[in-house]
Design a protein around this motif. Structure first.
Motif, PDB file in Angstrom:
ATOM      1  N   ALA A 177       0.813  -1.211   0.000  1.00 24.22           N
ATOM      2  CA  ALA A 177       0.000   0.000   0.000  1.00 24.22           C
ATOM      3  C   ALA A 177       0.850   1.266   0.000  1.00 24.22           C
ATOM      4  O   ALA A 177       0.437   2.282  -0.545  1.00 24.22           O
ATOM      5  N   CYS A 178       2.029   1.198   0.577  1.00 22.98           N
ATOM      6  CA  CYS A 178       2.885   2.392   0.617  1.00 22.98           C
ATOM      7  C   CYS A 178       3.280   2.842  -0.783  1.00 22.98           C
ATOM      8  O   CYS A 178       3.588   4.010  -1.008  1.00 22.98           O
ATOM      9  N   LEU A 179       3.238   1.925  -1.751  1.00 24.30           N
ATOM     10  CA  LEU A 179       3.617   2.291  -3.115  1.00 24.30           C
ATOM     11  C   LEU A 179       2.597   3.212  -3.770  1.00 24.30           C
ATOM     12  O   LEU A 179       2.876   3.822  -4.787  1.00 24.30           O
ATOM     13  N   ASN A 180       1.398   3.304  -3.200  1.00 16.43           N
ATOM     14  CA  ASN A 180       0.379   4.193  -3.745  1.00 16.43           C
ATOM     15  C   ASN A 180       0.411   5.568  -3.100  1.00 16.43           C
ATOM     16  O   ASN A 180      -0.398   6.422  -3.439  1.00 16.43           O
ATOM     17  N   ASP A 181       1.320   5.783  -2.172  1.00 19.49           N
ATOM     18  CA  ASP A 181       1.451   7.073  -1.518  1.00 19.49           C
ATOM     19  C   ASP A 181       1.943   8.114  -2.515  1.00 19.49           C
ATOM     20  O   ASP A 181       2.793   7.832  -3.350  1.00 19.49           O
ATOM     21  N   LYS A 182       1.428   9.320  -2.440  1.00 15.46           N
ATOM     22  CA  LYS A 182       1.798  10.392  -3.380  1.00 15.46           C
ATOM     23  C   LYS A 182       3.295  10.709  -3.333  1.00 15.46           C
ATOM     24  O   LYS A 182       3.866  11.163  -4.312  1.00 15.46           O
ATOM     25  N   GLN A 183       3.935  10.479  -2.191  1.00 11.61           N
ATOM     26  CA  GLN A 183       5.364  10.772  -2.078  1.00 11.61           C
ATOM     27  C   GLN A 183       6.225   9.684  -2.703  1.00 11.61           C
ATOM     28  O   GLN A 183       7.400   9.891  -2.954  1.00 11.61           O
ATOM     29  N   VAL A 184       5.643   8.515  -2.948  1.00  5.33           N
ATOM     30  CA  VAL A 184       6.401   7.390  -3.480  1.00  5.33           C
ATOM     31  C   VAL A 184       6.044   7.112  -4.937  1.00  5.33           C
ATOM     32  O   VAL A 184       6.907   6.813  -5.751  1.00  5.33           O
ATOM     33  N   LEU A 185       4.774   7.225  -5.267  1.00  8.25           N
ATOM     34  CA  LEU A 185       4.277   6.865  -6.588  1.00  8.25           C
ATOM     35  C   LEU A 185       4.723   7.865  -7.654  1.00  8.25           C
ATOM     36  O   LEU A 185       4.521   9.064  -7.507  1.00  8.25           O
ATOM     37  N   TRP A 186       5.328   7.360  -8.701  1.00  4.46           N
ATOM     38  CA  TRP A 186       5.688   8.172  -9.853  1.00  4.46           C
ATOM     39  C   TRP A 186       4.880   7.690 -11.036  1.00  4.46           C
ATOM     40  O   TRP A 186       4.749   6.487 -11.259  1.00  4.46           O
ATOM     41  N   GLU A 187       4.352   8.618 -11.810  1.00  2.00           N
ATOM     42  CA  GLU A 187       3.590   8.281 -13.002  1.00  2.00           C
ATOM     43  C   GLU A 187       4.156   9.067 -14.171  1.00  2.00           C
ATOM     44  O   GLU A 187       4.718  10.148 -13.995  1.00  2.00           O
ATOM     45  N   LEU A 188       3.975   8.530 -15.357  1.00  2.00           N
ATOM     46  CA  LEU A 188       4.350   9.296 -16.542  1.00  2.00           C
ATOM     47  C   LEU A 188       3.424  10.487 -16.635  1.00  2.00           C
ATOM     48  O   LEU A 188       2.209  10.353 -16.519  1.00  2.00           O
ATOM     49  N   GLY A 189       3.967  11.655 -16.792  1.00  4.05           N
ATOM     50  CA  GLY A 189       3.161  12.861 -16.879  1.00  4.05           C
ATOM     51  C   GLY A 189       3.176  13.668 -15.600  1.00  4.05           C
ATOM     52  O   GLY A 189       2.535  14.702 -15.520  1.00  4.05           O
ATOM     53  N   ASP A 190       3.900  13.207 -14.569  1.00  8.11           N
ATOM     54  CA  ASP A 190       3.993  13.963 -13.317  1.00  8.11           C
ATOM     55  C   ASP A 190       4.779  15.256 -13.493  1.00  8.11           C
ATOM     56  O   ASP A 190       4.552  16.226 -12.799  1.00  8.11           O
TER      57      ASP A 190
END
Length: 117
Positions: free
Chosen positions: A45-58
């Motif tokens: 679940a920690c991988l969905n945290d805004k501080q950890v999760l990176w997405e293309l387009g960030d």
């Protein structure tokens, strides 16, 4: 003479020492420590945290992280396609980097899980 972990003090004969190592690193102590920081039960679940999760387009397309993520995505796609072309199940190794949803797509639903749109 100091009894560090367990046993009887040879000078006093006191036999009430606790194994400090076993007490500190027992299963129960470890679980309690992880619970204190919110990591029990162990999940991803920690991988969905805004501080950890990176997405293309960030960030902008020129950002080093964005470029690296696009290169990794292309390398994974090419490698999996090559394995598939050679008769292996390359699709099992295929990974997709999340893409940030456009603002337009986010505005389509105003109230999630409701009829109000």
């Amino acid at each position: 003479w100091v009894v560090c972990f367990w046993g009887t003090d040879p000078e006093t004969g006191v036999d009430c020492y606790v194994d400090a190592f076993a007490e500190s690193f027992s299963k129960e102590s470890s679980i309690a420590a992880w619970e204190a920081v919110g990591a029990v039960p162990p999940t991803c679940a920690c991988l969905n945290d805004k501080q950890v999760l990176w997405e293309l387009g960030d960030a902008s397309q020129d950002d080093v992280t964005q470029i690296a993520m696009m290169e990794m995505q292309m390398a994974n796609t090419m490698a999996c396609d090559l394995l598939t072309a050679r008769g292996f199940q390359g699709n099992l190794l295929k990974a997709e980097i999340r893409r940030k949803k456009s603002k337009k797509a986010q505005e389509l639903v105003t109230v999630p899980n409701s009829k109000e749109r």
